[in-house]
Design an enzyme around this catalytic site. Structure first.
Site, PDB file in Angstrom:
ATOM      1  N   ARG A   1     -10.105  30.415  -9.610  1.00 11.73           N
ATOM      2  CA  ARG A   1     -10.085  28.969  -9.845  1.00 11.73           C
ATOM      3  C   ARG A   1     -10.657  28.261  -8.618  1.00 11.73           C
ATOM      4  NH1 ARG A   1      -7.064  27.305 -14.039  1.00 11.73           N
ATOM      5  NH2 ARG A   1      -6.477  25.326 -13.064  1.00 11.73           N
TER       6      ARG A   1
ATOM      7  N   HIS B   1      27.559  46.917  -9.112  1.00 11.32           N
ATOM      8  CA  HIS B   1      27.119  48.121  -9.817  1.00 11.32           C
ATOM      9  C   HIS B   1      27.508  48.008 -11.294  1.00 11.32           C
ATOM     10  CE1 HIS B   1      26.145  52.285 -10.581  1.00 11.32           C
ATOM     11  NE2 HIS B   1      27.305  52.414 -11.216  1.00 11.32           N
TER      12      HIS B   1
HETATM   13  P1  FAD Z   1      -2.506  21.293 -11.178  1.00 11.68           P
HETATM   14  O1  FAD Z   1      -1.362  21.939 -11.828  1.00 11.68           O
HETATM   15  O2  FAD Z   1      -3.875  21.751 -11.512  1.00 11.68           O
HETATM   16  O3  FAD Z   1      -2.364  19.734 -11.479  1.00 11.68           O
HETATM   17  C1  FAD Z   1      -3.317  18.815 -11.068  1.00 11.68           C
HETATM   18  C2  FAD Z   1      -3.215  17.613 -11.971  1.00 11.68           C
HETATM   19  O4  FAD Z   1      -4.034  16.590 -11.455  1.00 11.68           O
HETATM   20  C3  FAD Z   1      -3.710  17.864 -13.397  1.00 11.68           C
HETATM   21  O5  FAD Z   1      -2.730  17.472 -14.300  1.00 11.68           O
HETATM   22  C4  FAD Z   1      -4.950  16.978 -13.527  1.00 11.68           C
HETATM   23  O6  FAD Z   1      -5.084  16.406 -14.825  1.00 11.68           O
HETATM   24  C5  FAD Z   1      -4.638  15.913 -12.519  1.00 11.68           C
HETATM   25  N1  FAD Z   1      -5.831  15.246 -11.982  1.00 11.68           N
HETATM   26  C6  FAD Z   1      -6.941  15.814 -11.467  1.00 11.68           C
HETATM   27  N2  FAD Z   1      -7.788  14.864 -11.026  1.00 11.68           N
HETATM   28  C7  FAD Z   1      -7.189  13.682 -11.271  1.00 11.68           C
HETATM   29  C8  FAD Z   1      -7.567  12.329 -11.049  1.00 11.68           C
HETATM   30  N3  FAD Z   1      -8.697  12.024 -10.430  1.00 11.68           N
HETATM   31  N4  FAD Z   1      -6.724  11.368 -11.456  1.00 11.68           N
HETATM   32  C9  FAD Z   1      -5.546  11.671 -12.070  1.00 11.68           C
HETATM   33  N5  FAD Z   1      -5.143  12.919 -12.314  1.00 11.68           N
HETATM   34  C10 FAD Z   1      -5.955  13.901 -11.896  1.00 11.68           C
HETATM   35  N6  FAD Z   1       1.233  29.804 -10.544  1.00 11.68           N
HETATM   36  C11 FAD Z   1       2.462  30.293 -10.297  1.00 11.68           C
HETATM   37  O7  FAD Z   1       3.030  30.002  -9.238  1.00 11.68           O
HETATM   38  N7  FAD Z   1       3.104  31.094 -11.202  1.00 11.68           N
HETATM   39  C12 FAD Z   1       2.530  31.445 -12.370  1.00 11.68           C
HETATM   40  O8  FAD Z   1       3.131  32.164 -13.169  1.00 11.68           O
HETATM   41  C13 FAD Z   1       1.242  30.950 -12.663  1.00 11.68           C
HETATM   42  N8  FAD Z   1       0.640  31.263 -13.824  1.00 11.68           N
HETATM   43  C14 FAD Z   1      -0.584  30.735 -14.111  1.00 11.68           C
HETATM   44  C15 FAD Z   1      -1.187  31.084 -15.315  1.00 11.68           C
HETATM   45  C16 FAD Z   1      -2.426  30.574 -15.643  1.00 11.68           C
HETATM   46  C17 FAD Z   1      -3.055  30.946 -16.954  1.00 11.68           C
HETATM   47  C18 FAD Z   1      -3.074  29.665 -14.743  1.00 11.68           C
HETATM   48  C19 FAD Z   1      -4.399  29.065 -15.098  1.00 11.68           C
HETATM   49  C20 FAD Z   1      -2.485  29.333 -13.531  1.00 11.68           C
HETATM   50  C21 FAD Z   1      -1.242  29.874 -13.201  1.00 11.68           C
HETATM   51  N9  FAD Z   1      -0.619  29.588 -11.989  1.00 11.68           N
HETATM   52  C22 FAD Z   1       0.615  30.113 -11.711  1.00 11.68           C
HETATM   53  C23 FAD Z   1      -1.250  28.719 -10.988  1.00 11.68           C
HETATM   54  C24 FAD Z   1      -0.633  27.304 -11.070  1.00 11.68           C
HETATM   55  O9  FAD Z   1      -0.804  26.808 -12.375  1.00 11.68           O
HETATM   56  C25 FAD Z   1      -1.285  26.382 -10.061  1.00 11.68           C
HETATM   57  O10 FAD Z   1      -1.227  26.950  -8.767  1.00 11.68           O
HETATM   58  C26 FAD Z   1      -0.566  25.048 -10.047  1.00 11.68           C
HETATM   59  O11 FAD Z   1      -0.609  24.431 -11.309  1.00 11.68           O
HETATM   60  C27 FAD Z   1      -1.186  24.104  -9.010  1.00 11.68           C
HETATM   61  O12 FAD Z   1      -0.477  22.906  -9.011  1.00 11.68           O
HETATM   62  P2  FAD Z   1      -1.178  21.541  -8.582  1.00 11.68           P
HETATM   63  O13 FAD Z   1      -0.181  20.475  -8.842  1.00 11.68           O
HETATM   64  O14 FAD Z   1      -1.779  21.676  -7.243  1.00 11.68           O
HETATM   65  O15 FAD Z   1      -2.410  21.365  -9.591  1.00 11.68           O
HETATM   66  P1  NAD Z   2      -7.797  36.053  -9.096  1.00 14.48           P
HETATM   67  O1  NAD Z   2      -8.454  35.694  -7.836  1.00 14.48           O
HETATM   68  O2  NAD Z   2      -6.412  36.539  -9.111  1.00 14.48           O
HETATM   69  O3  NAD Z   2      -8.640  37.176  -9.843  1.00 14.48           O
HETATM   70  C1  NAD Z   2     -10.008  37.023 -10.135  1.00 14.48           C
HETATM   71  C2  NAD Z   2     -10.624  38.411 -10.153  1.00 14.48           C
HETATM   72  O4  NAD Z   2     -11.935  38.292 -10.671  1.00 14.48           O
HETATM   73  C3  NAD Z   2     -10.738  39.029  -8.771  1.00 14.48           C
HETATM   74  O5  NAD Z   2     -10.181  40.319  -8.788  1.00 14.48           O
HETATM   75  C4  NAD Z   2     -12.233  39.044  -8.510  1.00 14.48           C
HETATM   76  O6  NAD Z   2     -12.636  40.143  -7.737  1.00 14.48           O
HETATM   77  C5  NAD Z   2     -12.775  39.136  -9.906  1.00 14.48           C
HETATM   78  N1  NAD Z   2     -14.141  38.620 -10.060  1.00 14.48           N
HETATM   79  C6  NAD Z   2     -14.668  37.507  -9.506  1.00 14.48           C
HETATM   80  N2  NAD Z   2     -15.947  37.352  -9.920  1.00 14.48           N
HETATM   81  C7  NAD Z   2     -16.224  38.383 -10.751  1.00 14.48           C
HETATM   82  C8  NAD Z   2     -17.365  38.771 -11.503  1.00 14.48           C
HETATM   83  N3  NAD Z   2     -18.476  38.057 -11.487  1.00 14.48           N
HETATM   84  N4  NAD Z   2     -17.286  39.888 -12.260  1.00 14.48           N
HETATM   85  C9  NAD Z   2     -16.144  40.627 -12.289  1.00 14.48           C
HETATM   86  N5  NAD Z   2     -15.028  40.304 -11.589  1.00 14.48           N
HETATM   87  C10 NAD Z   2     -15.067  39.195 -10.843  1.00 14.48           C
HETATM   88  O7  NAD Z   2      -7.990  34.757 -10.036  1.00 14.48           O
HETATM   89  P2  NAD Z   2      -7.431  34.460 -11.474  1.00 14.48           P
HETATM   90  O8  NAD Z   2      -6.822  35.669 -12.071  1.00 14.48           O
HETATM   91  O9  NAD Z   2      -8.519  33.755 -12.184  1.00 14.48           O
HETATM   92  O10 NAD Z   2      -6.275  33.444 -11.147  1.00 14.48           O
HETATM   93  C11 NAD Z   2      -6.599  32.194 -10.489  1.00 14.48           C
HETATM   94  C12 NAD Z   2      -5.476  31.729  -9.631  1.00 14.48           C
HETATM   95  O11 NAD Z   2      -4.376  31.323 -10.411  1.00 14.48           O
HETATM   96  C13 NAD Z   2      -4.998  32.823  -8.702  1.00 14.48           C
HETATM   97  O12 NAD Z   2      -5.370  32.473  -7.403  1.00 14.48           O
HETATM   98  C14 NAD Z   2      -3.517  32.843  -8.808  1.00 14.48           C
HETATM   99  O13 NAD Z   2      -2.941  32.496  -7.589  1.00 14.48           O
HETATM  100  C15 NAD Z   2      -3.176  31.783  -9.837  1.00 14.48           C
HETATM  101  N6  NAD Z   2      -2.342  32.425 -10.859  1.00 14.48           N
HETATM  102  C16 NAD Z   2      -1.111  32.858 -10.492  1.00 14.48           C
HETATM  103  C17 NAD Z   2      -0.322  33.508 -11.410  1.00 14.48           C
HETATM  104  C18 NAD Z   2       1.024  33.994 -10.991  1.00 14.48           C
HETATM  105  O14 NAD Z   2       1.513  33.549  -9.963  1.00 14.48           O
HETATM  106  N7  NAD Z   2       1.651  34.867 -11.750  1.00 14.48           N
HETATM  107  C19 NAD Z   2      -0.769  33.735 -12.693  1.00 14.48           C
HETATM  108  C20 NAD Z   2      -2.039  33.294 -13.024  1.00 14.48           C
HETATM  109  C21 NAD Z   2      -2.815  32.633 -12.095  1.00 14.48           C
END
Ligand code: FAD
Ligand code: NAD
Length: 478
Positions: A279, A451
């Site tokens: 991301r 336990h």
């Molecule tokens: P975001 O959650 O991205 O929120 C930012 C907000 O800002 C959004 O709602 C957006 O609409 C708003 N915004 C952007 N620009 C503007 C603007 N100009 N004006 C008004 N609003 C705006 N992390 C974990 O810790 N555990 C997990 O299990 C986990 N699972 C994940 C699974 C997936 C599929 C994905 C994609 C991510 C996951 N993550 C997980 C990562 C986590 O979602 C992010 O790290 C987290 O949401 C970041 O929080 P944030 O508030 O910085 O940003």
């Molecule tokens: P990630 O960085 O975990 O994994 C991306 C993977 O894609 C890496 O292993 C990278 O080497 C590979 N990659 C990059 N370019 C490539 C290419 N051209 N071809 C093949 N492989 C390639 O990122 P993600 O899985 O997209 O997750 C994004 C972020 O969201 C992470 O940083 C993570 O912190 C957060 N997230 C967290 C959780 C959680 O906490 N359980 C769950 C989902 C997402």
């Protein structure tokens, strides 16, 4: 006359909404600008995490894990249920309901705390003025003493594999298929690739993960990553390392993916393709140039340990600043910044940041890996305990994995804990607490664990660091 706030938070994800709530708790007049429009075409709080990230992915992981358990493990437990069938639209609907309830809950908390939700897109202008453009295009300017930027992140797209309909999708698209694809290709065997790959594999898809790097989960302790790779392969996830994707083409509702590995170039056709290659911070057009807030070449805002930018009174938190992209990291930064604005002392202990991959078994860790400690020249000692020797894991019929703890050989402090196994995400919490309290391995060894519990594995791992685990043969210590 512009409205004046003590704090305006731009972005209502887990970083921004938590910052807003803490600021309001501390008596600051607070607003939060959030532009998200959800699946039901309604404005929503909660950001990536609640709408298309942590929460919906965990809802689907829960449903599919139970589906798999019912299919393959119930009979071992003496339960016969006949044919287990899937209702995918219902599963997706349940996931959507969980999301709706939680995002609605944040809106309720905003009301209870007297926070104004400014619906629309926010932009930081000069002199800490915030321009808000609502969903109808109407613009209003607000004045504030403090700004917290929390605009989060978005998936990285690859130009060679452009998103297309519901066939080539990013992580958000992969949460919404209402039928099980026969085959799914995932680009990236990172956290999202493994979690969403697991969801669709459990439902019956053949899942292939193409990973560019030659090391599996390089950020994870090597012994744990090795166990994870072996276990996921056994489950049927086809993880191909050192594989570079060249492109994709949608032909007759299927997608042809071309890639290169050590054996040369290949082409394979799948029903669906998920692009999960990381991301990027979403900071496009968040600050007007006159606001003068410094960003690096990747768009991240430059901040110090207190999340202060170069402009006094402007802070940035969560995925838009350095550090791991994790919801809890952003939330803790939100709390810290709100407290600093209110004149309190506050900090985030970045060295003790829990990480979890919610596969089954789960992978969870905190602190340093063995490899990091080795390269830093730290004199350390390892203790470990396999779940195969845990009475509770045995009773559950869920014995894959281990707990590994690492201590400082000098002062006995816990330097890291690395778990792969059942409920690893929950088990990790005691190590996080231990590290927060600067506990020693001896402290954990002295702590009475009920336990039979899975947490006894942590106790035994701590004992094993000293060669005195009870339920395994201890390795001879130098
Ligand atoms: P975001 O959650 O991205 O929120 C930012 C907000 O800002 C959004 O709602 C957006 O609409 C708003 N915004 C952007 N620009 C503007 C603007 N100009 N004006 C008004 N609003 C705006 N992390 C974990 O810790 N555990 C997990 O299990 C986990 N699972 C994940 C699974 C997936 C599929 C994905 C994609 C991510 C996951 N993550 C997980 C990562 C986590 O979602 C992010 O790290 C987290 O949401 C970041 O929080 P944030 O508030 O910085 O940003
Ligand atoms: P990630 O960085 O975990 O994994 C991306 C993977 O894609 C890496 O292993 C990278 O080497 C590979 N990659 C990059 N370019 C490539 C290419 N051209 N071809 C093949 N492989 C390639 O990122 P993600 O899985 O997209 O997750 C994004 C972020 O969201 C992470 O940083 C993570 O912190 C957060 N997230 C967290 C959780 C959680 O906490 N359980 C769950 C989902 C997402």
């Amino acid at each position: 006359m512009a409205e004046v706030y003590d704090v305006i938070v731009v972005g209502g994800g887990p970083a921004g909404y938590v910052a807003a709530i803490r600021a309001a708790q501390l008596g600051l007049k607070t607003a939060c600008v959030e532009k998200w429009i959800n699946k039901e075409d309604k404005p929503a709080l909660g950001g990536t995490c609640l709408n298309v990230g942590c929460i919906p992915s965990k809802a689907l992981l829960e449903s599919t894990e139970l589906y798999e358990t019912a299919q393959h493990n119930f009979s071992d437990l003496g339960i016969n249920v006949g044919e287990v069938t899937l209702d995918v639209p219902k599963m997706i609907g349940r996931k959507d309901k969980v999301v709706q309830e939680l995002t609605g809950g944040i809106a309720m908390l905003f009301k209870q705390n007297g926070i104004d939700w400014l619906q629309g897109s926010g932009k930081v202008l000069a002199d800490k003025q915030i321009e808000v453009t609502n969903h109808k295009g109407k613009v209003k300017i607000y004045d504030t003493d403090n700004v917290i930027i929390a605009t989060g992140s978005v998936p990285i797209n690859l130009s060679a594999t452009p998103l297309q309909e519901d066939i080539v999708v990013d992580s958000a698209g992969a949460l919404n298929w209402e039928a099980v694809p026969k085959s799914v290709c995932v680009i990236g065997a990172g956290v999202i690739g493994l979690e969403l790959g697991s969801v669709w594999r459990r439902m019956g898809s053949e899942v292939v993960l193409l990973e560019a790097q030659d090391t599996f989960l390089p950020m994870v302790d090597k012994a744990v990553a090795k166990e994870a790779q072996k276990t996921f392969a056994k489950q049927g996830l086809d993880i191909r390392l050192n594989t570079r994707v060249m492109g994709s083409k949608v032909v007759r509702k299927k997608v042809k993916v071309s890639f290169q590995d050590a054996d040369g170039e290949h082409e394979q056709t799948f029903d669906k393709l998920i692009v999960a290659v990381g991301r990027r911070a979403f900071t496009d057009d968040v600050c007007a140039p006159e606001a003068n807030v410094q960003q690096d070449e990747r768009g991240l805002f430059h901040v110090n340990d207190h999340c202060e930018t170069n402009v006094p009174g402007i802070y940035a938190i969560g995925d838009v600043v350095r550090g791991p992209m994790l919801a809890h990291k952003g939330s803790e930064e939100g709390v810290m910044v709100a407290e600093l604005i209110a004149g309190k002392n506050s900090s985030v202990n970045y060295a003790v940041m829990p990480n979890v991959i919610y596969t089954h078994p789960e992978v969870a860790w905190v602190g340093k890996t063995e490899e990091e400690l080795k390269s830093e020249g730290v004199d350390y000692q390892v203790g470990s305990f396999p779940f195969a020797a845990s009475g509770r894991a045995k009773a559950k019929g869920d014995t894959t994995g281990m707990v590994k703890v690492i201590r400082d050989k000098g002062d006995d402090r816990l330097l890291g804990a690395h778990i792969i196994g059942p409920s690893a995400s929950e088990l990790l919490a005691q190590s996080v607490l231990a590290m927060e309290f600067d506990a020693t391995i001896e402290d954990i060894a002295h702590t009475i664990h009920a336990h039979p519990t899975l947490s006894e594995a942590m106790h035994e791992a701590a004992l094993s660091a000293d060669g005195r685990a009870i339920h395994i043969a201890n390795r001879k210590r130098k």
